[in-house]
Motif scaffolding. Structure first.
Motif, PDB file in Angstrom:
ATOM      1  N   ARG A  58       0.757  -0.969  -0.139  1.00 17.77           N
ATOM      2  CA  ARG A  58      -0.272  -0.222   0.406  1.00 17.77           C
ATOM      3  C   ARG A  58       0.834   1.352   0.026  1.00 17.77           C
ATOM      4  NH1 ARG A  58      -5.058  -2.107   1.214  1.00 17.77           N
ATOM      5  NH2 ARG A  58      -5.691  -4.055   1.583  1.00 17.77           N
ATOM      6  N   LEU A  59       1.055   2.098  -1.160  1.00 18.03           N
ATOM      7  CA  LEU A  59       2.114   3.033  -1.108  1.00 18.03           C
ATOM      8  C   LEU A  59       2.082   4.000  -0.595  1.00 18.03           C
ATOM      9  CD1 LEU A  59       3.003   2.301  -4.829  1.00 18.03           C
ATOM     10  CD2 LEU A  59       3.352   1.143  -3.245  1.00 18.03           C
ATOM     11  N   THR A  60       2.743   4.856  -0.584  1.00 22.15           N
ATOM     12  CA  THR A  60       2.210   6.213   0.096  1.00 22.15           C
ATOM     13  C   THR A  60       2.874   7.047  -0.713  1.00 22.15           C
ATOM     14  OG1 THR A  60       4.709   6.574   1.770  1.00 22.15           O
ATOM     15  CG2 THR A  60       2.497   5.551   2.558  1.00 22.15           C
ATOM     16  N   PHE A  61       2.360   8.248  -1.085  1.00 25.26           N
ATOM     17  CA  PHE A  61       2.626   9.119  -1.605  1.00 25.26           C
ATOM     18  C   PHE A  61       3.029  10.922  -0.733  1.00 25.26           C
ATOM     19  CE2 PHE A  61       0.235   6.614  -4.644  1.00 25.26           C
ATOM     20  CZ  PHE A  61       1.388   6.470  -5.361  1.00 25.26           C
ATOM     21  N   PRO A  62       3.913  11.579  -1.489  1.00 27.03           N
ATOM     22  CA  PRO A  62       3.733  13.102  -0.430  1.00 27.03           C
ATOM     23  C   PRO A  62       2.654  13.626   0.279  1.00 27.03           C
ATOM     24  CG  PRO A  62       4.782  13.432  -2.369  1.00 27.03           C
ATOM     25  CD  PRO A  62       4.612  11.932  -2.387  1.00 27.03           C
ATOM     26  N   SER A  63       1.709  13.566  -0.624  1.00 28.27           N
ATOM     27  CA  SER A  63      -0.202  13.376  -0.596  1.00 28.27           C
ATOM     28  C   SER A  63      -1.137  12.928   0.044  1.00 28.27           C
ATOM     29  CB  SER A  63      -0.204  14.739  -1.164  1.00 28.27           C
ATOM     30  OG  SER A  63       0.200  15.755  -2.114  1.00 28.27           O
ATOM     31  N   VAL A 116     -10.064   4.928  -3.220  1.00 32.04           N
ATOM     32  CA  VAL A 116      -8.391   4.181  -3.118  1.00 32.04           C
ATOM     33  C   VAL A 116      -7.855   2.507  -2.675  1.00 32.04           C
ATOM     34  CG1 VAL A 116      -6.024   4.009  -2.835  1.00 32.04           C
ATOM     35  CG2 VAL A 116      -7.216   6.273  -2.789  1.00 32.04           C
ATOM     36  N   PHE A 117      -8.140   1.645  -3.750  1.00 36.65           N
ATOM     37  CA  PHE A 117      -7.999  -0.119  -3.123  1.00 36.65           C
ATOM     38  C   PHE A 117      -6.530  -0.238  -3.293  1.00 36.65           C
ATOM     39  CE2 PHE A 117     -12.369   1.303  -4.118  1.00 36.65           C
ATOM     40  CZ  PHE A 117     -12.992   0.879  -3.111  1.00 36.65           C
ATOM     41  N   HIS A 118      -6.416  -1.532  -2.756  1.00 35.03           N
ATOM     42  CA  HIS A 118      -5.421  -1.786  -3.853  1.00 35.03           C
ATOM     43  C   HIS A 118      -5.863  -3.080  -4.284  1.00 35.03           C
ATOM     44  CE1 HIS A 118      -1.970  -5.657  -2.758  1.00 35.03           C
ATOM     45  NE2 HIS A 118      -1.773  -4.404  -3.697  1.00 35.03           N
ATOM     46  N   SER A 119      -5.314  -3.741  -5.369  1.00 36.54           N
ATOM     47  CA  SER A 119      -5.885  -5.003  -6.071  1.00 36.54           C
ATOM     48  C   SER A 119      -6.157  -5.658  -5.398  1.00 36.54           C
ATOM     49  CB  SER A 119      -5.053  -5.759  -7.067  1.00 36.54           C
ATOM     50  OG  SER A 119      -3.964  -5.862  -6.394  1.00 36.54           O
ATOM     51  N   SER A 120      -5.579  -6.514  -3.856  1.00 32.23           N
ATOM     52  CA  SER A 120      -6.341  -7.763  -3.006  1.00 32.23           C
ATOM     53  C   SER A 120      -7.795  -7.054  -1.942  1.00 32.23           C
ATOM     54  CB  SER A 120      -5.307  -8.184  -2.053  1.00 32.23           C
ATOM     55  OG  SER A 120      -4.556  -7.091  -1.308  1.00 32.23           O
ATOM     56  N   ASP A 121      -7.850  -6.072  -2.218  1.00 28.66           N
ATOM     57  CA  ASP A 121      -8.524  -5.283  -1.213  1.00 28.66           C
ATOM     58  C   ASP A 121     -10.639  -6.081  -2.043  1.00 28.66           C
ATOM     59  OD1 ASP A 121      -7.716  -4.147   0.285  1.00 28.66           O
ATOM     60  OD2 ASP A 121      -7.612  -1.907  -0.924  1.00 28.66           O
ATOM     61  N   ILE A 131      -5.260   2.824 -12.573  1.00 26.67           N
ATOM     62  CA  ILE A 131      -4.987   1.420 -12.307  1.00 26.67           C
ATOM     63  C   ILE A 131      -3.435   1.646 -12.091  1.00 26.67           C
ATOM     64  CG2 ILE A 131      -4.492  -0.306 -12.105  1.00 26.67           C
ATOM     65  CD1 ILE A 131      -7.124  -1.275 -12.862  1.00 26.67           C
ATOM     66  N   LEU A 132      -2.466   1.885 -11.070  1.00 28.27           N
ATOM     67  CA  LEU A 132      -0.833   1.838 -10.904  1.00 28.27           C
ATOM     68  C   LEU A 132      -0.534   0.282 -11.049  1.00 28.27           C
ATOM     69  CD1 LEU A 132       1.103   3.648 -11.051  1.00 28.27           C
ATOM     70  CD2 LEU A 132       1.444   3.475  -8.364  1.00 28.27           C
ATOM     71  N   GLY A 133       0.303   0.407 -11.963  1.00 33.85           N
ATOM     72  CA  GLY A 133       1.279  -1.257 -11.916  1.00 33.85           C
ATOM     73  C   GLY A 133      -0.299  -1.245 -13.700  1.00 33.85           C
ATOM     74  N   ALA A 134       1.032  -2.064 -14.524  1.00 32.86           N
ATOM     75  CA  ALA A 134       0.547  -3.193 -15.779  1.00 32.86           C
ATOM     76  C   ALA A 134       0.760  -4.839 -15.144  1.00 32.86           C
ATOM     77  CB  ALA A 134       1.533  -2.314 -16.469  1.00 32.86           C
ATOM     78  N   LEU A 176      -4.522   0.420  -6.911  1.00 27.75           N
ATOM     79  CA  LEU A 176      -3.105  -0.066  -6.607  1.00 27.75           C
ATOM     80  C   LEU A 176      -2.918  -1.202  -7.017  1.00 27.75           C
ATOM     81  CD1 LEU A 176      -2.585   2.456  -3.674  1.00 27.75           C
ATOM     82  CD2 LEU A 176      -2.369   3.183  -6.239  1.00 27.75           C
ATOM     83  N   ALA A 177      -2.480  -1.144  -8.004  1.00 28.68           N
ATOM     84  CA  ALA A 177      -2.085  -3.334  -8.102  1.00 28.68           C
ATOM     85  C   ALA A 177      -0.403  -3.083  -8.094  1.00 28.68           C
ATOM     86  CB  ALA A 177      -2.063  -3.636  -9.917  1.00 28.68           C
TER      87      ALA A 177
END
Ligand SMILES: Cc1cc2nc3c(=O)[nH]c(=O)nc-3n(C[C@H](O)[C@H](O)[C@H](O)COP(=O)(O)OP(=O)(O)OC[C@H]3O[C@@H](n4cnc5c(N)ncnc54)[C@H](O)[C@@H]3O)c2cc1C
Length: 496
Positions: free
Chosen positions: A201-206, A218-223, A237-240, A356-357
């Motif tokens: 579960r990534l963090t970003f500056p904001s 916001v979800f993780h793909s395993s949620d 979607i982040l990631g391919a 977020l995948a």
């Protein structure tokens, strides 16, 4: 489809009788032979506690039962049928593997997926099958579990383990929050893909998932994700990787207006090198290689990454709203009540939802269950030069396991009992190859694990087994005139 093959059962119920007969013909399960040991609570120790009843945990249990190790417990935090990804967060219609896969059957023909499938769809149905449906795979696993009598206890979560020289102390929690302390000679952690780390579960500056107030965006793909609620929405979607495409396809089929996928790479990975590793030589030989050779092979496989299955890509490409933006990593993300703002190296965008995948991290010592032993666990970074470890930080964080998937100590002798814990999940990959994660290697892994545990359970009680040997009586000649009572025999050898 009507089955016409003379040796294939007409119904699954009939096939189940055949499978039960096969198991009976193999004298499964043999009698328990392990000596009873007593724990600090004056109760018999559990011989093996298996945590996680997904594909790997249940196959490990089957392998142990087949060896006559019957004083085992196998627990899973999830309810029956919800173990693992198949009925939960796996979102592809079919398995990624080809249909010709074995594993959970441990080599028993009537327990193979093919036999299970043919009993319902006939030989023609099998010939026509392209790939295995994800939910068929789940139902098949549950079927094997029932036929082989694998005694899974659901809704029980392992909270902590601690290692003592003679046993592992484990705290289990029931779904009603009641806890139980149990003692086991061996613990197998079959906790799944995330079981040697966690969902990334990534963090970003904001954006910080710990404090964000718009987390429903916001979800993780395993949620667990309510895809119906994504109808008419713009999804990023982040990631391919494979899961990115599976989530994209599911969202688009649920009526999402658009799915925009972002990848750091300039193109998709092209070759899944781990497919190459599916042959007996690698699966049996890899763990015997020295540290340097194993490091070289697996860091290469990791570096190459895997392409998504082409079926998953085609599923998304059918939709006009689907696009991929390559070479465009996210630099920042910010949620608002109105949407999710994404800043990349090339621009700024607003979406309704972000998925977020990003896969799963590897950080075994960070697992809450292992808090009491975390400082003692040897990792690959403890076994390769620092500059080598720095070149592949993810590989360097994998646990450095012994021959039977057992933990090893960073400082030898510092935590006796650590070797009683076996890591039978993705975390074993650097040490053993993919023998406790993907389907093709799992049977090799489960048999290796069971072999190692059997050896320890036997050799630790060698003196008791020797006493049993001395006491052993078998009146083979009793029906003949040559039989002699024990106390009247002259012995050929004098036991020590
Ligand atoms: C989306 C997806 C698709 C995949 N598709 C394929 C494929 O097509 N082919 C292939 O070969 N591989 C595939 N894999 C890889 C692999 O086969 C699966 O991850 C498989 O589920 C691994 O089995 P497992 O038993 O290791 O883990 P899981 O099936 O995840 O089981 C782990 C179990 O441990 C339980 N657990 C975790 N922590 C605790 C705790 N503290 N206490 C009690 N129980 C706990 C969980 O509830 C879970 O049921 C896929 C993986 C994913 C994620």
């Amino acid at each position: 489809m009507q089955n016409t093959h003379p040796f294939i059962a007409r119904t699954l119920a009939d096939h189940e009788l055949l499978a039960a007969l096969d198991l009976a013909r193999l004298n499964y399960p043999p009698a328990n032979w392990v000596k009873t040991r007593t724990g600090p609570d004056n109760k018999p120790l559990i011989d093996v506690l298996i945590v996680g009843a997904g594909m790997c945990g249940q196959t490990a249990a089957f392998a142990l039962l087949r060896e006559g190790v019957r004083n085992i417990r196998i627990i899973d935090s999830k309810p029956h049928g919800k173990e693992g990804p198949w009925g939960t967060y796996a979102r592809m219609p079919t398995l990624r593997s080809p249909k010709q896969i074995n594993g959970p059957d441990l080599g028993i023909p009537s327990l193979t997926f093919r036999a299970w499938y043919e009993a319902q769809h006939g030989a023609e149905g099998w010939a026509d099958l392209y790939k295995i449906s994800r939910l068929d795979w789940l139902n098949y696993l549950l079927w094997i579990r029932r036929v082989a009598g694998i005694p899974v206890e659901n809704n029980i979560t392992l909270r902590s383990v601690d290692a003592e020289p003679e046993w592992i102390c484990a705290t289990l929690e029931q779904s009603n929050a009641q806890t139980e302390t149990v003692y086991a000679r061996k613990v197998v952690l079959a906790l799944g893909r995330e079981g040697s780390g966690d969902a990334k579960r990534l963090t970003f500056p904001s954006f910080d998932p710990e404090t964000d107030t718009n987390l429903t965006r916001v979800f993780h793909s395993s949620d667990e994700i309510d895809f119906k609620a994504l109808k008419g929405k713009r999804i990023s979607i982040l990631g391919a990787g494979a899961s990115s495409f599976d989530n994209a396809g599911t969202a688009l089929e649920a009526g999402a207006t658009s799915v925009t996928m972002f990848a750091r790479r300039p193109h998709l990975p092209q070759v899944n090198k781990s497919k190459w590793s599916v042959f007996s030589g690698f699966m049996r030989g890899y763990a015997a290689l020295d540290t340097q050779a194993r490091w070289r092979m697996y860091t290469y496989i990791f570096d190459e990454q895997s392409p998504p299955p082409h079926e998953s890509v085609l599923r998304c490409e059918k939709h006009a709203g689907f696009s991929i933006r390559f070479s465009e990593p996210w630099l920042d993300m910010q949620t608002t009540t109105a949407g999710v703002n994404i800043h990349t190296s090339k621009g700024a965008y607003t979406f309704d939802t972000a998925i977020l995948a990003t896969g799963f991290s590897i950080d075994l010592p960070a697992r809450q269950e292992l808090a009491s032993i975390r400082g003692s666990i040897a990792l690959w970074k403890d076994h390769v030069p620092a500059e080598v470890a720095a070149s592949h930080p993810v590989a360097a964080r994998f646990p450095f396991l012994g021959k039977g998937f057992e933990l090893t100590e960073r400082v030898p002798g510092s935590k006796p009992g650590l070797e009683r814990i076996h890591i039978f999940n993705w975390g074993s990959t650097m040490s053993h190859g993919a023998l406790s994660s993907d389907i093709p290697g799992m049977a090799t892994g489960a048999l290796r694990l069971a072999d190692n545990i059997v050896q320890t359970l036997f050799s630790e009680d060698e003196h008791l087994h020797y006493a049993s040997l001395l006491a052993f009586e078998d009146p083979e000649l009793a029906p003949t005139s040559y039989f002699i009572e024990r106390d009247k025999r002259s012995s050929a050898s004098t036991p020590e």
